[in-house]
Write a protein that holds these residues in place. Structure first.
Motif, PDB file in Angstrom:
ATOM      1  N   PHE A 168       3.767   2.586   8.802  1.00  0.00           N
ATOM      2  CA  PHE A 168       3.742   3.342   7.508  1.00  0.00           C
ATOM      3  C   PHE A 168       4.238   2.456   6.404  1.00  0.00           C
ATOM      4  O   PHE A 168       3.907   2.726   5.274  1.00  0.00           O
ATOM      5  N   ILE A 169       5.217   1.431   6.681  1.00  0.00           N
ATOM      6  CA  ILE A 169       5.568   0.443   5.649  1.00  0.00           C
ATOM      7  C   ILE A 169       4.883  -0.792   5.838  1.00  0.00           C
ATOM      8  O   ILE A 169       4.401  -1.058   4.607  1.00  0.00           O
ATOM      9  N   THR A 170       4.704  -1.312   6.806  1.00  0.00           N
ATOM     10  CA  THR A 170       3.969  -2.632   6.960  1.00  0.00           C
ATOM     11  C   THR A 170       2.555  -2.642   6.620  1.00  0.00           C
ATOM     12  O   THR A 170       2.099  -3.558   6.016  1.00  0.00           O
ATOM     13  N   VAL A 171       1.799  -1.649   7.128  1.00  0.00           N
ATOM     14  CA  VAL A 171       0.414  -1.698   7.038  1.00  0.00           C
ATOM     15  C   VAL A 171      -0.051  -1.404   5.458  1.00  0.00           C
ATOM     16  O   VAL A 171      -0.666  -2.534   5.040  1.00  0.00           O
ATOM     17  N   PRO A 172       0.439  -0.392   4.893  1.00  0.00           N
ATOM     18  CA  PRO A 172       0.135  -0.486   3.335  1.00  0.00           C
ATOM     19  C   PRO A 172       0.495  -1.708   2.655  1.00  0.00           C
ATOM     20  O   PRO A 172      -0.205  -2.181   1.543  1.00  0.00           O
ATOM     21  N   SER A 173       1.889  -2.052   2.867  1.00  0.00           N
ATOM     22  CA  SER A 173       2.136  -3.325   2.242  1.00  0.00           C
ATOM     23  C   SER A 173       1.415  -4.630   2.603  1.00  0.00           C
ATOM     24  O   SER A 173       1.150  -5.346   1.709  1.00  0.00           O
ATOM     25  N   SER A 174       0.817  -4.911   3.828  1.00  0.00           N
ATOM     26  CA  SER A 174      -0.214  -5.822   4.048  1.00  0.00           C
ATOM     27  C   SER A 174      -1.234  -5.772   3.201  1.00  0.00           C
ATOM     28  O   SER A 174      -1.879  -6.821   2.914  1.00  0.00           O
ATOM     29  N   HIS A 175      -1.752  -4.570   3.178  1.00  0.00           N
ATOM     30  CA  HIS A 175      -3.281  -4.342   2.280  1.00  0.00           C
ATOM     31  C   HIS A 175      -2.800  -4.556   0.751  1.00  0.00           C
ATOM     32  O   HIS A 175      -3.652  -5.020   0.157  1.00  0.00           O
ATOM     33  N   TRP A 176      -1.678  -4.201   0.423  1.00  0.00           N
ATOM     34  CA  TRP A 176      -1.199  -4.679  -0.923  1.00  0.00           C
ATOM     35  C   TRP A 176      -1.288  -6.065  -1.132  1.00  0.00           C
ATOM     36  O   TRP A 176      -1.794  -6.740  -1.977  1.00  0.00           O
ATOM     37  N   ALA A 177      -0.794  -6.608  -0.164  1.00  0.00           N
ATOM     38  CA  ALA A 177      -0.607  -8.263  -0.384  1.00  0.00           C
ATOM     39  C   ALA A 177      -2.067  -8.805  -0.221  1.00  0.00           C
ATOM     40  O   ALA A 177      -2.388  -9.621  -0.977  1.00  0.00           O
ATOM     41  N   MET A 178      -2.858  -8.336   0.558  1.00  0.00           N
ATOM     42  CA  MET A 178      -4.123  -8.871   0.848  1.00  0.00           C
ATOM     43  C   MET A 178      -5.262  -8.612  -0.562  1.00  0.00           C
ATOM     44  O   MET A 178      -5.953  -9.552  -0.788  1.00  0.00           O
ATOM     45  N   GLY A 179      -5.029  -7.649  -0.997  1.00  0.00           N
ATOM     46  CA  GLY A 179      -5.608  -7.133  -2.216  1.00  0.00           C
ATOM     47  C   GLY A 179      -4.980  -8.138  -3.625  1.00  0.00           C
ATOM     48  O   GLY A 179      -5.991  -8.485  -4.077  1.00  0.00           O
ATOM     49  N   LEU A 180      -3.567  -8.226  -3.612  1.00  0.00           N
ATOM     50  CA  LEU A 180      -3.269  -9.139  -4.546  1.00  0.00           C
ATOM     51  C   LEU A 180      -3.859 -10.555  -4.162  1.00  0.00           C
ATOM     52  O   LEU A 180      -4.321 -11.296  -5.412  1.00  0.00           O
ATOM     53  N   TRP A 181      -4.031 -11.037  -3.120  1.00  0.00           N
ATOM     54  CA  TRP A 181      -4.493 -12.389  -2.758  1.00  0.00           C
ATOM     55  C   TRP A 181      -6.053 -12.353  -3.193  1.00  0.00           C
ATOM     56  O   TRP A 181      -6.428 -13.377  -3.729  1.00  0.00           O
ATOM     57  N   LEU A 182      -6.575 -11.377  -2.893  1.00  0.00           N
ATOM     58  CA  LEU A 182      -8.336 -11.259  -3.095  1.00  0.00           C
ATOM     59  C   LEU A 182      -8.117 -11.400  -4.681  1.00  0.00           C
ATOM     60  O   LEU A 182      -9.130 -12.113  -5.139  1.00  0.00           O
TER      61      LEU A 182
END
Length: 489
Positions: A140-154
């Motif tokens: 619940f913490i790491t999955v949304p955080s990883s998606h936020w990081a992937m979106g920022l990288w994109l």
């Protein structure tokens, strides 16, 4: 002829072409791969850290089958849900807040499904409840955080040119192309704008639906350019008022084996913002939504009680300090009471800290103006910081108001504006709020002109038609920022 914007190659206008290392079309596959690897790794590491064998250092005896099974099931479920909801599309990932919320919801569904599978297959005894619980909680913490990081990288990769979008051209009336997305927005949608072909001026042939010789020449140039540059997508921006003219453009663009997308004009765009619902074999646009359902009302009420209850508990010392300051500053009661219209037009009494030397509540009320002499010294500070609104948490607890909703106006002002502004009465389809969409967007204080009130009402109606519990939370957070940024009076 084409307008001056036609002859400009976007790549040339912005300097040397940036070298792309990743094709935009491969992004969903790359994101899916990252999710699968991340969840498998997380499952194994959590199980490894939570087993006693790992603690004693006997890693050779560690059984990878159990965490690997949980990781694979979670990854497949999460990827399928996210794919079916269209959340792996790069343009969706570029919307950070929306995508993080979607990842949280998708992970919730994933955990429920995994738990159901474990229960139905009766493999609970072979599964570590501790490691599975930690894996679910961390997700619940790491999955949304990883998606936020992937979106920022994109977003940064697109802006830097590391991701190559599909080459595209824009065709349409010059007036419409002026309002089309700028290049950086098109890039986030996976498009690389190569050129714009605009029809100069307002065509005299619009009424007849035929295309002029200049427009035909522009289309011919666009088709030739698309073939030479291997364009993969065409965007058309034209008014929808002349369907014959649109059909004429579409007919000529059929010569190209590429997708053609028609952007809505201003009138259609406003309608498309409304929710779309199935209506038999067709689709209807919901221009006015139904009142909140029982479940939605329950969600909103829980949020209201939670926020107002916490606020009242934490702010009681501040309430006492403000009450003392009001008493020392001027004569009169601490609490100002005034009649307002609430849900369904039902009348209630609103509570505020008294900030003025008068207690008006009649048929003729004068709005507070800047440097108004009726405002006391303490009252001026209270109004500037919006602290005078704090007693309305009592109205929320009593059920008269909500934390978020259209701001209630004095009854005299309700009667006045309902005659001047169409749709004003629709504000009463939900409970009034301490703050609202209009206030979160800086529309606070005096409405000296009818246009200012019309703008507020427009935002109130948008809020009612687009309500969600997430929107309420967003408004609450934005209100705190707005209070510190802009003063009321």
């Amino acid at each position: 002829m084409s307008t001056s914007t036609d002859n400009m190659r976007v790549d040339e206008a912005h300097g040397p072409v940036r070298r792309a290392v990743i094709d935009y079309a491969t992004m969903p596959s790359l994101l899916i791969f990252c999710d699968a690897v991340f969840m498998l790794t997380l499952s194994i590491l959590v199980d490894l850290a939570s087993t006693s064998r790992a603690a004693t250092g006997t890693l050779s005896a560690f059984d990878f089958t159990r965490p690997l099974g949980i990781g694979i099931l979670s990854a497949v479920t999460f990827v399928l849900i996210t794919t079916l909801r269209g959340h792996y599309k790069p343009w969706h990932m570029a919307r950070a807040t929306e995508h993080v919320r979607a990842a949280f919801v998708n992970w919730t569904f994933t955990i429920f499904f995994v738990a159901t599978v474990i229960f139905c297959l009766k493999v609970g005894d072979d599964t570590s409840r501790l490691s599975t619980g930690i894996f679910a909680a961390l997700g619940f913490i790491t999955v949304p955080s990883s998606h936020w990081a992937m979106g920022l990288w994109l977003r940064r990769a697109v802006e830097s040119g590391a991701v190559r979008g599909r080459p595209s051209i824009l065709i349409g009336d010059a007036s419409q192309l002026d309002h089309v997305f700028p290049m950086e927005i098109l890039e986030r949608l996976g498009l690389r704008e190569m050129r714009r072909f605009g029809f100069a001026g307002v065509p005299a042939s619009m009424a007849s639906g035929s295309l002029s010789s200049d427009e035909l020449e522009t289309l011919k140039s666009a088709i030739q350019f698309a073939r030479q540059q291997r364009i993969e997508e065409i965007i058309v921006a034209m008014p929808w008022s002349s369907l014959e003219r649109l059909d004429a453009v579409r007919a000529r663009l059929r010569a190209l084996p590429v997708p053609v997308k028609l952007l809505p004009d201003e009138v259609v765009h406003e309608l498309l913002d409304a929710p779309r619902v199935d209506f038999g074999s067709s689709v209807a646009i919901e221009v006015q939504r139904a009142p909140l359902s029982c479940i939605e009302l329950a969600q909103k009420r829980v949020l209201d009680i939670a926020v107002s209850g916490i606020a009242l508990t934490l702010l009681l010392p501040l309430f006492a300090i403000i009450a003392v300051c009001i008493k020392l500053d001027s004569k009169g009661p601490v609490i100002f009471r005034q009649r307002r219209n609430g849900f369904g037009g039902r009348e209630f009494t609103i509570y505020k800290f008294r900030s003025m030397s008068v207690m008006e509540d009649g048929a003729n009320l004068t709005q507070v103006q800047r440097n108004d002499k009726r405002v006391t010294r303490v009252g001026r500070f209270l109004r500037t910081t919006s602290l005078d609104e704090l007693p309305q948490v009592l109205n929320v607890l009593l059920g008269h108001m909500s934390i978020v909703g259209p701001r209630p106006h004095a009854i005299a002002h309700d009667d006045e504006y309902s005659k001047l502004i169409a749709g004003y009465a629709f504000r009463h389809h939900v409970k009034p709020g301490i703050t609202g969409w209009a206030q979160a967007n800086g529309l606070r204080g005096e409405t000296s002109e009818i246009s200012l009130m019309e703008r507020r009402i427009e935002m109130d109606l948008w809020y009612i038609n687009n309500w969600s519990i997430w929107l309420d939370i967003k408004i609450i957070l934005r209100t705190f920022i707005e209070v510190f940024r802009n003063d009321a009076y």
